[in-house]
Design an enzyme around this catalytic site. Structure first.
Site, PDB file in Angstrom:
ATOM      1  N   ASP A  34     -10.305   4.794  -2.823  1.00  0.00           N
ATOM      2  CA  ASP A  34      -9.129   5.331  -3.506  1.00  0.00           C
ATOM      3  C   ASP A  34      -9.566   5.984  -4.805  1.00  0.00           C
ATOM      4  O   ASP A  34     -10.755   6.119  -5.095  1.00  0.00           O
ATOM      5  CB  ASP A  34      -8.103   4.220  -3.743  1.00  0.00           C
ATOM      6  CG  ASP A  34      -8.452   3.340  -4.947  1.00  0.00           C
ATOM      7  OD1 ASP A  34      -9.659   3.210  -5.268  1.00  0.00           O
ATOM      8  OD2 ASP A  34      -7.525   2.772  -5.551  1.00  0.00           O
ATOM      9  N   GLU A  85       0.826  -1.206   0.000  1.00  0.00           N
ATOM     10  CA  GLU A  85       0.000   0.000   0.000  1.00  0.00           C
ATOM     11  C   GLU A  85       0.864   1.261   0.000  1.00  0.00           C
ATOM     12  O   GLU A  85       0.549   2.239  -0.670  1.00  0.00           O
ATOM     13  CB  GLU A  85      -0.960  -0.001   1.185  1.00  0.00           C
ATOM     14  CG  GLU A  85      -2.095  -1.006   1.062  1.00  0.00           C
ATOM     15  CD  GLU A  85      -3.009  -0.718  -0.123  1.00  0.00           C
ATOM     16  OE1 GLU A  85      -3.071   0.433  -0.588  1.00  0.00           O
ATOM     17  OE2 GLU A  85      -3.662  -1.660  -0.608  1.00  0.00           O
ATOM     18  N   TYR A 133      -7.100   6.364   3.894  1.00  0.00           N
ATOM     19  CA  TYR A 133      -7.209   5.316   2.886  1.00  0.00           C
ATOM     20  C   TYR A 133      -6.331   4.120   3.237  1.00  0.00           C
ATOM     21  O   TYR A 133      -6.766   2.965   3.209  1.00  0.00           O
ATOM     22  CB  TYR A 133      -6.830   5.817   1.486  1.00  0.00           C
ATOM     23  CG  TYR A 133      -6.511   4.639   0.594  1.00  0.00           C
ATOM     24  CD1 TYR A 133      -7.530   3.847   0.078  1.00  0.00           C
ATOM     25  CD2 TYR A 133      -5.185   4.257   0.344  1.00  0.00           C
ATOM     26  CE1 TYR A 133      -7.255   2.710  -0.668  1.00  0.00           C
ATOM     27  CE2 TYR A 133      -4.900   3.132  -0.408  1.00  0.00           C
ATOM     28  CZ  TYR A 133      -5.935   2.364  -0.906  1.00  0.00           C
ATOM     29  OH  TYR A 133      -5.661   1.234  -1.627  1.00  0.00           O
TER      30      TYR A 133
END
Length: 302
Positions: free
Chosen positions: A136, A35, A118
């Protein structure tokens, strides 16, 4: 909505990319590193770097035991090296505060360095199966077209988008997790920003944007400039620092490079950046803690 959920989730099962951080039994750390790396960086560039990081640092404590300079070197040319800096800091905190285990909850994740809303939701969802609301850029775009009838979402995220994402998410936790990754993948592969493949979309007949006649975007997206920017010069300076164990004379960055033949020096020289821009870029790196001064030279931080 249940039909839309089913159609998109089934599409994902048949068409999703085989990515290592999505495999069964993946650790929270593996998801977390992916991520961080995937922020503003395409998968094709992330894959080899992620694999090398997992080989070297399969656990947070493995990275935490290394100096920051090693993380910055291994980050290579992914760009935005502050992500590596924050990931290293997060690994240290996970090691000292969580016994080397990535926390499972959004609140705990959000408290780590470099983890925003997020990223916290994504790690909790994709690594631990928590029923979070993941939003996102790809998800925002799919929602804007499918439910809002707009070609693109607003330039900046709005509270109304998160409210809509929460509203359209399946109530069942397992289905909600599948929905998050499925919509994200649909936006990445089919419902793309510039050339959407609407003929391949599993919810073509339910799309509000299609029903509205595919209206044009209500604004012109502005791409991020790179060539000639301070960010490009910063990247070139970092490339030089990654190649040297010892401090590099500060004058090497601020004046003529003196005929150095090393590719990193050559690349910096080719930018033909004015000395003021080089000085500004170097000052920014020092301020951000991505470089330090030592014995009249510049090196990566320990």
């Amino acid at each position: 909505m249940q039909q839309i959920h089913r159609q998109i989730n089934q599409w994902y099962q048949k068409n999703s990319r085989d990515l290592p951080w999505r495999k069964e039994g993946v650790s929270g750390w593996e998801v977390m590193v992916s991520e961080f790396m995937l922020q503003q960086t395409p998968v094709v560039r992330v894959l080899p770097v992620w694999e090398e990081w997992m080989r070297r640092w399969p656990r947070p404590q493995d990275l935490a035991g290394e100096p920051l300079s090693e993380a910055l070197k291994a980050w290579g040319r992914l760009g935005y090296p502050r992500r590596a800096q924050r990931l290293h800091a997060a690994a240290v905190e996970i090691t000292t505060e969580y016994n080397g285990q990535v926390p499972r909850t959004e609140d705990a994740l959000r408290a780590l360095p470099g983890v925003g809303d997020y990223t916290a939701a994504a790690i909790a969802c994709f690594a631990f199966g928590e029923p979070t609301v993941v939003v996102d850029t790809n998800i925002r775009r799919v929602h804007a077209r499918l439910f809002g009838g707009m070609a693109l979402p607003e330039p900046s995220p709005r509270a109304s988008e998160f409210a809509r994402a929460r509203q359209v998410q399946p109530e069942d936790a397992e289905q909600a997790n599948a929905w998050n990754i499925s919509v994200m993948e649909l936006g990445a592969l089919v419902c793309t920003a510039r050339s959407p493949k609407c003929d391949s979309c599993p919810v073509f007949e339910s799309c509000a944007w299609i029903a509205a006649g595919q209206p044009a975007p209500h604004y012109t997206p502005k791409g991020q400039a790179w060539k000639g920017t301070d960010r490009q010069v910063r990247g070139a300076i970092m490339a030089v620092l990654r190649e040297h164990e010892h401090p590099v004379p500060q004058a090497s960055f601020l004046a003529d490079l003196g005929g150095q033949e090393h590719p990193a020096y050559v690349a910096l020289e080719k930018l033909q950046a004015e000395s003021q821009q080089r000085e500004r870029a170097l000052a920014g790196l020092l301020k951000d803690g991505l470089a330090v001064l030592e014995d009249g030279g510049v090196r990566l931080p320990s």
